[in-house]
Design a protein around this motif. Structure first.
Motif, PDB file in Angstrom:
ATOM      1  N   LEU A 184       0.785  -1.413   0.159  1.00  0.00           N
ATOM      2  CA  LEU A 184      -0.044  -0.239   0.082  1.00  0.00           C
ATOM      3  C   LEU A 184       0.617   1.321  -0.005  1.00  0.00           C
ATOM      4  O   LEU A 184       0.361   2.161   0.448  1.00  0.00           O
ATOM      5  CB  LEU A 184      -1.264  -0.043   1.557  1.00  0.00           C
ATOM      6  N   GLN A 185       1.613   1.005  -0.594  1.00  0.00           N
ATOM      7  CA  GLN A 185       3.250   2.056  -0.567  1.00  0.00           C
ATOM      8  C   GLN A 185       3.159   2.815  -1.988  1.00  0.00           C
ATOM      9  O   GLN A 185       2.379   1.673  -2.745  1.00  0.00           O
ATOM     10  CB  GLN A 185       3.999   1.633  -0.352  1.00  0.00           C
ATOM     11  N   ASN A 186       3.114   4.111  -2.034  1.00  0.00           N
ATOM     12  CA  ASN A 186       3.176   4.504  -3.604  1.00  0.00           C
ATOM     13  C   ASN A 186       4.726   4.108  -4.558  1.00  0.00           C
ATOM     14  O   ASN A 186       4.363   3.723  -5.591  1.00  0.00           O
ATOM     15  CB  ASN A 186       3.320   6.508  -3.869  1.00  0.00           C
ATOM     16  N   GLU A 187       5.853   3.993  -3.674  1.00  0.00           N
ATOM     17  CA  GLU A 187       7.196   2.841  -4.439  1.00  0.00           C
ATOM     18  C   GLU A 187       6.315   1.782  -5.143  1.00  0.00           C
ATOM     19  O   GLU A 187       6.116   0.694  -4.501  1.00  0.00           O
ATOM     20  CB  GLU A 187       8.075   3.508  -3.324  1.00  0.00           C
ATOM     21  N   GLN A 188       7.295   0.813  -5.842  1.00  0.00           N
ATOM     22  CA  GLN A 188       6.659  -0.026  -6.073  1.00  0.00           C
ATOM     23  C   GLN A 188       8.028  -1.138  -5.617  1.00  0.00           C
ATOM     24  O   GLN A 188       9.551  -0.940  -6.161  1.00  0.00           O
ATOM     25  CB  GLN A 188       7.513  -0.462  -8.203  1.00  0.00           C
TER      26      GLN A 188
END
Length: 245
Positions: A184-188
């Motif tokens: 659930l983070q913006n980073e991959q």
């Protein structure tokens, strides 16, 4: 059978416990992974550490095993019964190598893992109170041994894992609920599953899913509710219960 989340957070969660669940049967229980944050969660549920009868370890990252040493010591002092520790055969030597520094030496001489736990080494599956749990090899970090747990016809628990879309779709018809990690983070993050990947699954599969192992941002109830409303997905939290007949 009742499954309760002791914690649903990722490695860097400080406002919630690390990802772990307590599965309760009529006369015994099973904890999947054992981070140190389980101690507080269990006490909040009115349970003591020596109430724990069975533990399964999915992999060896600290936020999944850093409560095992204290659990072993605590039960050795406060209980006459050692917990069963279910360890996949490919993981046993590495687990002891990880815990050895703190557990081997004692005032009574050298000890082994079996002095603290009833070690149950298995290859494919194990059974607790008549229920079969099948270890599913997962890809988390390349070179690291990791497993999810398939408990048919009730649930699949991914542990820390990248998304195996074919497998998840395949078993969706065999279980009621799919507990799957999603950072659930913006980073991959290459070692975890992203929200975009979850949303690419068929809707009927997404409807069975409960997300876990996420960052602290979603301990905020407004953030959590907003994401659930926007995506139609469910997000686990500490003390969230699921009942399986």
């Amino acid at each position: 059978m009742k499954l309760t989340f002791l914690g649903a957070g990722d490695m860097f969660s400080f406002n919630q416990g690390h990802n772990s669940v307590l599965v309760e049967f009529s006369s015994t229980n099973l904890v999947i992974d054992f981070p140190e944050t389980n101690f507080k969660a269990l006490r909040e549920m009115g349970k003591d550490l020596n109430d724990i009868q069975n533990v399964f370890i999915s992999h060896l990252h600290e936020d999944h095993i850093n409560g095992l040493q204290l659990l072993g010591y605590y039960c050795g002092v406060h209980s006459e019964i050692k917990p069963n520790l279910f360890v996949h055969s490919t993981l046993y030597d590495l687990l002891w190598q990880t815990l050895r520094t703190g557990l081997e030496h004692s005032t009574f001489g050298p000890k082994s893992l079996s002095d603290y736990f009833n070690v149950q080494i298995f290859d494919d599956e194990f059974t607790v109170e008549g229920q079969t749990f099948r270890a599913i090899k997962t890809l988390h970090v390349p070179g690291m041994i990791s497993h999810g747990l398939l408990c048919e016809p009730h649930f699949y628990y991914s542990g820390d894992s990248t998304l195996d879309e074919d497998f998840v779709v395949q078993i969706s018809s065999n279980v009621k609920t799919i507990f799957h990690e999603c950072h659930l983070q913006n980073e991959q993050l290459k070692s975890h599953t992203s929200l975009e990947e979850i949303m690419s699954l068929p809707k009927e599969v997404r409807d069975q899913m409960v997300l876990m192992h996420y960052e602290d941002r979603y301990t905020d109830i407004m953030e959590k509710n907003s994401l659930e409303e926007r995506t139609g997905l469910k997000i686990a939290a500490a003390h969230t219960e699921f009942h399986f007949s």
